[in-house]
Scaffold this active site. Sequence first.
Site, PDB file in Angstrom:
ATOM      1  N   ALA A 102       0.934  -1.255   0.162  1.00  0.00           N
ATOM      2  CA  ALA A 102      -0.176  -0.169   0.030  1.00  0.00           C
ATOM      3  C   ALA A 102       0.900   1.324  -0.170  1.00  0.00           C
ATOM      4  O   ALA A 102       1.856   1.310   0.821  1.00  0.00           O
ATOM      5  CB  ALA A 102      -0.989   0.111   1.254  1.00  0.00           C
ATOM      6  N   ASP A 103       0.618   2.497  -0.791  1.00  0.00           N
ATOM      7  CA  ASP A 103       1.178   3.444  -0.756  1.00  0.00           C
ATOM      8  C   ASP A 103       0.458   4.463   0.196  1.00  0.00           C
ATOM      9  O   ASP A 103      -0.583   4.100   0.832  1.00  0.00           O
ATOM     10  CB  ASP A 103       1.376   4.164  -2.296  1.00  0.00           C
ATOM     11  CG  ASP A 103       0.138   4.497  -2.767  1.00  0.00           C
ATOM     12  OD1 ASP A 103      -1.135   4.464  -2.239  1.00  0.00           O
ATOM     13  OD2 ASP A 103       0.140   4.883  -3.817  1.00  0.00           O
ATOM     14  N   SER A 104       0.822   5.745   0.573  1.00  0.00           N
ATOM     15  CA  SER A 104       0.301   6.583   1.347  1.00  0.00           C
ATOM     16  C   SER A 104      -1.174   6.807   0.983  1.00  0.00           C
ATOM     17  O   SER A 104      -2.048   7.044   1.956  1.00  0.00           O
ATOM     18  CB  SER A 104       1.113   7.801   1.410  1.00  0.00           C
ATOM     19  OG  SER A 104       1.162   8.391   0.201  1.00  0.00           O
TER      20      SER A 104
END
Lengths: 76, 250
Positions: free
Chosen positions: A34-36
């Site tokens: 997951a990214d931010s």
Amino acid sequence: MDIFEKVKEITVEQLGVEEDAVTMDASFINDLEADSLDIVELMMALEEEFDIEIPDEDAEKIATVSDAVEYIKDKQ
Amino acid sequence: MEFQNKTVIVTGSTQGIGREIALKFGAEGANVVVNGIDIPLQKELAESACAEIRENGGKAEYMLCDVSKPEETDALIKFALEKFEKIDVIVNNAGITRDNLIMRMSESDWDSVLAVNLKGAFNVIKSAARTLTKQRSGVIINMASVSGVMGNAGQANYSASKAGLIGLTKSVAKELAARNIRCNAVAPGFIQTAMTDKLKEDIKETYLASIPLKRFGQVEDIANLVLFLAGDKAKYITGQVINVDGGLVM
């Protein structure tokens, strides 16, 4: 449906990962990639689903699926 | 019809540049949400813009609201989704001027211009962000100004708000690019509208002397670029500020 199953369902939907990958130990960032933006969206989806509020300082501490499940249990 | 069944929200579209943008999208088959602030005459103007869009084959609905208030931009996005189910294009065009030299500029002149021009765009983008990221698509276009690029005596508030919009544009472009959402700014120069009609003749003459193309722009010059940026032909363009100014800034 128990909390884990519900968190799993939301995680699969938000991150587009396989159901099997969403174990209790899985880290959103390291294992589920997951990214931010994903994390923000995931937290917002959990807030909606469980009708809770997750302040930013709490969200930062939620690293794994089990962190999320425990957090939601405490809040309910 | 490039924008058939695409939902397009244009803030401040009851008159001027915004109205032209709304009409042009309508003529390309879009579902247009027309917006203006809730003050006298705006309802009539919004109704006439919607009527013209429908005559030309588009769909149109209007909602009057104040973009400087987050609860009202939330309502605007909700309205668009209720009417047209998705959001494809957002044009943050609503803007006001309260020109004065800085020594005579009141705090309220500063605050109101920043609130509408800059915070208004932030509010609309924030209200729509969740919908756009879920969709994994969307285009945002912010109406800046050459005043925000080069500064302008008598417009400290306006040029600050427009320069702020340019920073907002670039940050949003970077934040949302991973979700296939593009964000660009258009910076009009001197365009003939009610906003510029109220400037004094000698000021207009001074401007004209510094515009290489030696004429003022028309609202369609801006609308043409907005439609280009909103469409697939611009699918690799994000985070940019494009001047439409007859060569005033280069």
